[in-house]
Design an enzyme around this catalytic site. Sequence first.
Site, mmCIF file in Angstrom:
data_model
loop_
_atom_site.group_PDB
_atom_site.id
_atom_site.type_symbol
_atom_site.label_atom_id
_atom_site.label_comp_id
_atom_site.label_asym_id
_atom_site.label_seq_id
_atom_site.Cartn_x
_atom_site.Cartn_y
_atom_site.Cartn_z
ATOM 1 N N ALA A 1 -70.020 74.280 -18.586
ATOM 2 C CA ALA A 1 -71.164 73.555 -19.133
ATOM 3 C C ALA A 1 -70.785 72.739 -20.359
ATOM 4 O O ALA A 1 -70.008 73.180 -21.203
ATOM 5 C CB ALA A 1 -72.275 74.541 -19.485
ATOM 6 N N THR B 1 -61.803 63.929 -19.372
ATOM 7 C CA THR B 1 -61.235 62.610 -19.668
ATOM 8 C C THR B 1 -59.931 62.355 -18.923
ATOM 9 O O THR B 1 -59.514 61.216 -18.809
ATOM 10 C CB THR B 1 -60.957 62.464 -21.178
ATOM 11 N N ARG C 1 -60.150 71.350 -21.053
ATOM 12 C CA ARG C 1 -58.800 71.911 -20.918
ATOM 13 C C ARG C 1 -58.847 73.083 -19.946
ATOM 14 O O ARG C 1 -59.804 73.851 -19.912
ATOM 15 C CB ARG C 1 -58.279 72.437 -22.266
ATOM 16 N N ARG D 1 -58.267 78.734 -16.899
ATOM 17 C CA ARG D 1 -57.951 79.672 -15.823
ATOM 18 C C ARG D 1 -57.439 78.906 -14.618
ATOM 19 O O ARG D 1 -57.823 77.773 -14.380
ATOM 20 C CB ARG D 1 -59.174 80.500 -15.410
ATOM 21 N N HIS E 1 -68.218 50.406 -21.972
ATOM 22 C CA HIS E 1 -68.517 49.142 -22.655
ATOM 23 C C HIS E 1 -67.439 48.928 -23.704
ATOM 24 O O HIS E 1 -67.553 49.395 -24.831
ATOM 25 C CB HIS E 1 -69.901 49.185 -23.303
#
Length: 190
Positions: A155, A160, A175, A178, A106
Amino acid sequence: MSLDYSPSEILKNAWSLVCTRLFFPGARLIRRPVYLRGKRGFSFGPGFTTGYRCRIEVFNPREGVKLQVGKNCKLGDNVHLVASQKVTLGDDCLLSSHIFISDTNHGTVDSDPRISPDARELTTAPVEIGSRVWLGEGVCVLPGARIGDGCIIGAHSVVTGEIPANCVAVGAPARVVRRYNFQTMKMERV
């Protein structure tokens, strides 16, 4: 692994199975209740399974398939998928519970704060999730995100941007921590 269901759970699953066969041919099991808006714009491969209280929303479904889920994908309870432009999940994906995936916002961070969020112009960017991806509990995948094949997203992570194939990513924003090494056949720290 043996699953010992209570009698009430057996009855609920039996009812869900009947409804699945009637309304979602080709799916393995769509547990009820399920909320589906814009069914015409939603496609799934064989073996598709959902947990309880999943919410699937496709806006302007007459424009074609905007939410595409591959074969043998399993969604946990309370998964919320939103597609206004394009959201794709590859084959054999496992989504834990309380996950949100959307290609829609939005407004933007530059939107006028005096305007109510639901009155702001929608902005969209396609979301692509590869095959054999595991999204942990509470993961949020935002517009424009791309997750490569074979990834694990920890979790409560917020995706993004782009996560390359065969990686583990965690955090907000997520990020890579591994990466799978095909020579040693192990996940190695980055």
